[in-house]
Design an enzyme around this catalytic site. Structure first.
Site, PDB file in Angstrom:
ATOM      1  N   GLY A 160       0.769  -1.255   0.000  1.00  0.00           N
ATOM      2  CA  GLY A 160       0.000   0.000   0.000  1.00  0.00           C
ATOM      3  C   GLY A 160       0.788   1.287   0.000  1.00  0.00           C
ATOM      4  N   ILE A 180      -4.171  -1.174   2.295  1.00  0.00           N
ATOM      5  CA  ILE A 180      -4.805  -1.159   0.981  1.00  0.00           C
ATOM      6  C   ILE A 180      -6.297  -0.901   1.121  1.00  0.00           C
ATOM      7  CG2 ILE A 180      -5.504  -2.694  -0.901  1.00  0.00           C
ATOM      8  CD1 ILE A 180      -2.942  -4.227  -0.516  1.00  0.00           C
ATOM      9  N   SER A 199       1.569   8.276   1.828  1.00  0.00           N
ATOM     10  CA  SER A 199       0.851   7.049   2.202  1.00  0.00           C
ATOM     11  C   SER A 199       1.125   6.668   3.648  1.00  0.00           C
ATOM     12  CB  SER A 199       1.296   5.880   1.319  1.00  0.00           C
ATOM     13  OG  SER A 199       0.925   6.083  -0.015  1.00  0.00           O
ATOM     14  N   ILE A 200       0.090   6.216   4.336  1.00  0.00           N
ATOM     15  CA  ILE A 200       0.252   5.715   5.703  1.00  0.00           C
ATOM     16  C   ILE A 200       1.264   4.570   5.694  1.00  0.00           C
ATOM     17  CG2 ILE A 200      -0.935   4.541   7.598  1.00  0.00           C
ATOM     18  CD1 ILE A 200      -3.446   6.205   6.873  1.00  0.00           C
ATOM     19  N   LYS A 212     -14.717  -1.602   5.930  1.00  0.00           N
ATOM     20  CA  LYS A 212     -13.869  -1.564   7.136  1.00  0.00           C
ATOM     21  C   LYS A 212     -14.483  -2.413   8.261  1.00  0.00           C
ATOM     22  CE  LYS A 212     -10.526   1.099   5.653  1.00  0.00           C
ATOM     23  NZ  LYS A 212      -9.285   0.457   5.195  1.00  0.00           N
ATOM     24  N   ASP A 236      -1.153  -6.686  -7.536  1.00  0.00           N
ATOM     25  CA  ASP A 236      -2.529  -6.199  -7.475  1.00  0.00           C
ATOM     26  C   ASP A 236      -3.324  -7.309  -6.787  1.00  0.00           C
ATOM     27  OD1 ASP A 236      -5.223  -5.787  -8.034  1.00  0.00           O
ATOM     28  OD2 ASP A 236      -4.869  -4.984 -10.034  1.00  0.00           O
ATOM     29  N   TYR A 279     -18.789   8.202   3.838  1.00  0.00           N
ATOM     30  CA  TYR A 279     -17.787   7.110   3.841  1.00  0.00           C
ATOM     31  C   TYR A 279     -18.426   5.820   3.300  1.00  0.00           C
ATOM     32  CZ  TYR A 279     -13.453   4.808   5.346  1.00  0.00           C
ATOM     33  OH  TYR A 279     -12.267   4.132   5.383  1.00  0.00           O
ATOM     34  N   LEU A 297      -3.286  10.391  -0.599  1.00  0.00           N
ATOM     35  CA  LEU A 297      -3.819  10.299  -1.957  1.00  0.00           C
ATOM     36  C   LEU A 297      -5.276   9.822  -1.942  1.00  0.00           C
ATOM     37  CD1 LEU A 297      -2.809  10.548  -4.925  1.00  0.00           C
ATOM     38  CD2 LEU A 297      -2.292   8.106  -4.841  1.00  0.00           C
ATOM     39  N   SER A 298      -5.573   8.819  -1.112  1.00  0.00           N
ATOM     40  CA  SER A 298      -6.946   8.308  -1.010  1.00  0.00           C
ATOM     41  C   SER A 298      -7.906   9.402  -0.550  1.00  0.00           C
ATOM     42  CB  SER A 298      -7.023   7.147  -0.018  1.00  0.00           C
ATOM     43  OG  SER A 298      -6.565   5.979  -0.618  1.00  0.00           O
ATOM     44  N   ALA A 338     -12.380   1.983  -3.391  1.00  0.00           N
ATOM     45  CA  ALA A 338     -13.807   1.993  -3.742  1.00  0.00           C
ATOM     46  C   ALA A 338     -13.954   2.960  -4.899  1.00  0.00           C
ATOM     47  CB  ALA A 338     -14.645   2.456  -2.554  1.00  0.00           C
TER      48      ALA A 338
HETATM   49  P1  NAP Z   1      -3.016   5.688  -0.153  1.00  0.00           P
HETATM   50  O1  NAP Z   1      -1.684   6.290  -0.013  1.00  0.00           O
HETATM   51  O2  NAP Z   1      -3.813   6.053  -1.349  1.00  0.00           O
HETATM   52  O3  NAP Z   1      -2.898   4.109  -0.015  1.00  0.00           O
HETATM   53  C1  NAP Z   1      -3.867   3.206  -0.499  1.00  0.00           C
HETATM   54  C2  NAP Z   1      -3.116   2.098  -1.180  1.00  0.00           C
HETATM   55  O4  NAP Z   1      -3.978   1.017  -1.581  1.00  0.00           O
HETATM   56  C3  NAP Z   1      -2.426   2.587  -2.450  1.00  0.00           C
HETATM   57  O5  NAP Z   1      -1.082   2.206  -2.433  1.00  0.00           O
HETATM   58  C4  NAP Z   1      -3.194   1.842  -3.526  1.00  0.00           C
HETATM   59  O6  NAP Z   1      -2.497   1.641  -4.713  1.00  0.00           O
HETATM   60  C5  NAP Z   1      -3.485   0.546  -2.808  1.00  0.00           C
HETATM   61  N1  NAP Z   1      -4.404  -0.278  -3.577  1.00  0.00           N
HETATM   62  C6  NAP Z   1      -5.625   0.051  -4.071  1.00  0.00           C
HETATM   63  N2  NAP Z   1      -6.118  -0.975  -4.809  1.00  0.00           N
HETATM   64  C7  NAP Z   1      -5.189  -1.959  -4.775  1.00  0.00           C
HETATM   65  C8  NAP Z   1      -5.104  -3.258  -5.346  1.00  0.00           C
HETATM   66  N3  NAP Z   1      -6.075  -3.756  -6.117  1.00  0.00           N
HETATM   67  N4  NAP Z   1      -3.992  -4.003  -5.101  1.00  0.00           N
HETATM   68  C9  NAP Z   1      -2.987  -3.527  -4.365  1.00  0.00           C
HETATM   69  N5  NAP Z   1      -3.001  -2.296  -3.802  1.00  0.00           N
HETATM   70  C10 NAP Z   1      -4.095  -1.523  -4.007  1.00  0.00           C
HETATM   71  O7  NAP Z   1      -3.967   6.113   1.079  1.00  0.00           O
HETATM   72  P2  NAP Z   1      -3.824   5.860   2.654  1.00  0.00           P
HETATM   73  O8  NAP Z   1      -4.713   6.881   3.273  1.00  0.00           O
HETATM   74  O9  NAP Z   1      -2.410   5.756   3.064  1.00  0.00           O
HETATM   75  O10 NAP Z   1      -4.551   4.454   2.838  1.00  0.00           O
HETATM   76  C11 NAP Z   1      -3.943   3.321   3.422  1.00  0.00           C
HETATM   77  C12 NAP Z   1      -4.921   2.599   4.329  1.00  0.00           C
HETATM   78  O11 NAP Z   1      -5.212   3.422   5.454  1.00  0.00           O
HETATM   79  C13 NAP Z   1      -6.249   2.266   3.687  1.00  0.00           C
HETATM   80  O12 NAP Z   1      -6.686   0.997   4.140  1.00  0.00           O
HETATM   81  C14 NAP Z   1      -7.159   3.343   4.234  1.00  0.00           C
HETATM   82  O13 NAP Z   1      -8.502   2.958   4.242  1.00  0.00           O
HETATM   83  C15 NAP Z   1      -6.603   3.445   5.632  1.00  0.00           C
HETATM   84  N6  NAP Z   1      -6.994   4.659   6.369  1.00  0.00           N
HETATM   85  C16 NAP Z   1      -6.807   5.892   5.826  1.00  0.00           C
HETATM   86  C17 NAP Z   1      -7.187   7.006   6.550  1.00  0.00           C
HETATM   87  C18 NAP Z   1      -7.021   8.390   5.982  1.00  0.00           C
HETATM   88  O14 NAP Z   1      -7.653   9.313   6.487  1.00  0.00           O
HETATM   89  N7  NAP Z   1      -6.169   8.605   5.004  1.00  0.00           N
HETATM   90  C19 NAP Z   1      -7.747   6.868   7.820  1.00  0.00           C
HETATM   91  C20 NAP Z   1      -7.901   5.583   8.348  1.00  0.00           C
HETATM   92  C21 NAP Z   1      -7.527   4.483   7.618  1.00  0.00           C
HETATM   93  P3  NAP Z   1      -3.015   2.506  -6.009  1.00  0.00           P
HETATM   94  O15 NAP Z   1      -2.670   3.937  -5.729  1.00  0.00           O
HETATM   95  O16 NAP Z   1      -2.296   1.890  -7.138  1.00  0.00           O
HETATM   96  O17 NAP Z   1      -4.504   2.309  -6.132  1.00  0.00           O
HETATM   97  C1  1JT Z   2     -10.497   4.930   0.412  1.00  0.00           C
HETATM   98  C2  1JT Z   2     -10.637   6.296   0.180  1.00  0.00           C
HETATM   99  C3  1JT Z   2     -10.255   4.459   1.698  1.00  0.00           C
HETATM  100  C4  1JT Z   2     -10.535   7.197   1.229  1.00  0.00           C
HETATM  101  C5  1JT Z   2     -10.292   6.723   2.513  1.00  0.00           C
HETATM  102  C6  1JT Z   2     -10.162   5.355   2.751  1.00  0.00           C
HETATM  103  N1  1JT Z   2      -9.936   5.174   4.059  1.00  0.00           N
HETATM  104  C7  1JT Z   2      -9.913   6.375   4.641  1.00  0.00           C
HETATM  105  N2  1JT Z   2     -10.118   7.300   3.706  1.00  0.00           N
HETATM  106  C8  1JT Z   2     -10.157   8.739   3.939  1.00  0.00           C
HETATM  107  C9  1JT Z   2     -11.572   9.210   4.098  1.00  0.00           C
HETATM  108  C10 1JT Z   2     -12.032   9.523   5.330  1.00  0.00           C
HETATM  109  C11 1JT Z   2     -13.322   9.956   5.478  1.00  0.00           C
HETATM  110  C12 1JT Z   2     -14.168  10.106   4.392  1.00  0.00           C
HETATM  111  C13 1JT Z   2     -13.688   9.793   3.174  1.00  0.00           C
HETATM  112  C14 1JT Z   2     -12.391   9.356   3.023  1.00  0.00           C
HETATM  113  C15 1JT Z   2     -10.876   6.862  -1.192  1.00  0.00           C
HETATM  114  C16 1JT Z   2     -11.210   5.776  -2.217  1.00  0.00           C
HETATM  115  C17 1JT Z   2     -10.343   4.588  -2.041  1.00  0.00           C
HETATM  116  C18 1JT Z   2     -10.586   3.942  -0.692  1.00  0.00           C
HETATM  117  O1  1JT Z   2     -15.452  10.573   4.634  1.00  0.00           O
HETATM  118  C19 1JT Z   2     -16.258  10.848   3.554  1.00  0.00           C
HETATM  119  C20 1JT Z   2     -13.802  10.282   6.810  1.00  0.00           C
END
Ligand code: NAP
Ligand code: 1JT
Length: 254
Positions: free
Chosen positions: A11, A91, A17-18, A161, A63, A154, A193-194, A94
Site C-alpha cells: 500500500g 490497501i 501514504s500511511i 472496514k 494487485d 464514507y 492520496l486516497s 472503492a
Molecule cells: P493511499 O496512499 O492512497 O494508499 C492506499 C493504497 O492502496 C495505495 O497504495 C493503492 O495503490 C493501494 N491499492 C488500491 N487498490 C489496490 C489493489 N487492487 N492491489 C494492491 N493495492 C491496491 O492512502 P492511505 O490513506 O495511506 O490508505 C492506506 C490505508 O489506510 C487504507 O486501508 C485506508 O482505508 C486506511 N486509512 C486511511 C485514513 C485516511 O484518512 N487517510 C484513515 C484511516 C484508515 P493505487 O494507488 O495503485 O490504487
Molecule cells: C479509500 C478512500 C479508503 C478514502 C479513505 C479510505 N480510508 C480512509 N479514507 C479517507 C476518508 C475519510 C473519510 C471520508 C472519506 C475518506 C478513497 C477511495 C479509495 C478507498 O469521509 C467521507 C472520513
C-alpha cells in the site's frame, strides 16, 4: 526493536501514504522490508522512495485482485527472505462515486469491488503469508472509525472496514495456534492520496482536531510507531484487536 525481522508492506503509493510512514518507522526499528506496488504506474514512486531511504529493498508488483500476482509475490518473498515475520496491509479501494451521496444507492459493482480490494484482501494475504511465518508473526491492517459509526459519505468503505475488523477477529482465532497475531489500527483522518478528492476532507480534519481529546489530528508517524509496537514482541499478548490511533476522537460522547 525489530532487528533480524523481515516484513512486507502493501500500500505505498507515494510519500504521503500511511504505508510509507509505517515503512520508515519499521526501518528505523531495524526491520528488513519488502514492498509491493500495484502495476508499473506506481513502481517508480516506490523505487524513488526506497532508493533514498532504504536502498536494496525488495520491490514486488502485486494487485490483490489478481491471485497469480499474490502467489508470485509470496513465492519471491519465500525465495529472498526465507522467513517472514510481519505483514502490513494498507490497501483500500472503492469507486469514487460510491464515496459521497447516499449508501442506499451503492451499486452491486461498487460494493463488490470495495469489499474485495479493501476487506477480502486481508484473509487472502494472511493465507499467503502464514506458511512463511514459521517463527510466529504479526499482521497489521488499517481501518477507520466509519467501520463502527456512520460517517456521512464514507458509505461502502465503512461497510468494507467493518468486514476488515471482523475478519481481524476471525483470523486471530485461526492464526493464534501458529503464534501469528493480527490486529487493525483505526487511524484518524490523514491527508493522503486516497483522501484527496474527497469533498470536505479539510472540514473533516478540522472537526476531528477540535473534537479529539488531544486537540489535533494524528500524524502518519504515530500510526507507523503503533505498527512497530504491534510487530514487536512488546505486543505479544495482543491479537484480534482494533487499536485506535486517533488522538482519542472515538472515546468522546457529548
Ligand atoms: P493511499 O496512499 O492512497 O494508499 C492506499 C493504497 O492502496 C495505495 O497504495 C493503492 O495503490 C493501494 N491499492 C488500491 N487498490 C489496490 C489493489 N487492487 N492491489 C494492491 N493495492 C491496491 O492512502 P492511505 O490513506 O495511506 O490508505 C492506506 C490505508 O489506510 C487504507 O486501508 C485506508 O482505508 C486506511 N486509512 C486511511 C485514513 C485516511 O484518512 N487517510 C484513515 C484511516 C484508515 P493505487 O494507488 O495503485 O490504487
Ligand atoms: C479509500 C478512500 C479508503 C478514502 C479513505 C479510505 N480510508 C480512509 N479514507 C479517507 C476518508 C475519510 C473519510 C471520508 C472519506 C475518506 C478513497 C477511495 C479509495 C478507498 O469521509 C467521507 C472520513
Amino acid at each position: 526493536m525489530l532487528n533480524n525481522k523481515n516484513g512486507i508492506i502493501f500500500g505505498v503509493a507515494n510519500k504521503r501514504s500511511i504505508a510509507w510512514a509505517t515503512a520508515l518507522a519499521l526501518h528505523e526499528a531495524g526491520a528488513k522490508l519488502a514492498f509491493t506496488y500495484q502495476g508499473d504506474r506506481l513502481k517508480e514512486n516506490v523505487e524513488e522512495l526506497t532508493n533514498e531511504a532504504m536502498p536494496g529493498s525488495l520491490l514486488l508488483s502485486c494487485d490483490v485482485s489478481k491471485q497469480d500476482e499474490v502467489d508470485e509475490a509470496f513465492r519471491h518473498i519465500g525465495e529472498k527472505f526465507g522467513r517472514l515475520d510481519f505483514l502490513i496491509h494498507s490497501i483500500a479501494f472503492a469507486p469514487r462515486e460510491a464515496l459521497g451521496g447516499e449508501y442506499l444507492n451503492t451499486s452491486r459493482e461498487a460494493f463488490l469491488t470495495a469489499l474485495e480490494i479493501s476487506a477480502y484482501s486481508l484473509p487472502q494475504l494472511a493465507r499467503a503469508a502464514a506458511p512463511l511465518m514459521t517463527e510466529g508473526g504479526s499482521i497489521v491492517s488499517m481501518s477507520y472509525y466509519g467501520a463502527e459509526k456512520v460517517v456521512a459519505g464514507y458509505n461502502v468503505m465503512g461497510v468494507a472496514k467493518a468486514a476488515l475488523e471482523a475478519s481481524t477477529r476471525y483470523l486471530a482465532k485461526d492464526l493464534g495456534p501458529r503464534n501469528i497475531r493480527i490486529n487493525a489500527i483505526s487511524a484518524g483522518p490523514i491527508q493522503t492520496l486516497s483522501a484527496r478528492g474527497v469533498s470536505d476532507f479539510s472540514t473533516m480534519l478540522k472537526h476531528h482536531a477540535e473534537r479529539a481529546p488531544l486537540g489535533r489530528n494524528v500524524e502518519p508517524r504515530e500510526v507507523g510507531q503503533t505498527a512497530v509496537f504491534l510487530c514487536s514482541s512488546m505486543s505479544s499478548g495482543i491479537t484480534g484487536e482494533v487499536i485506535y490511533v486517533d488522538c482519542g476522537y472515538n472515546i468522546m460522547g457529548i
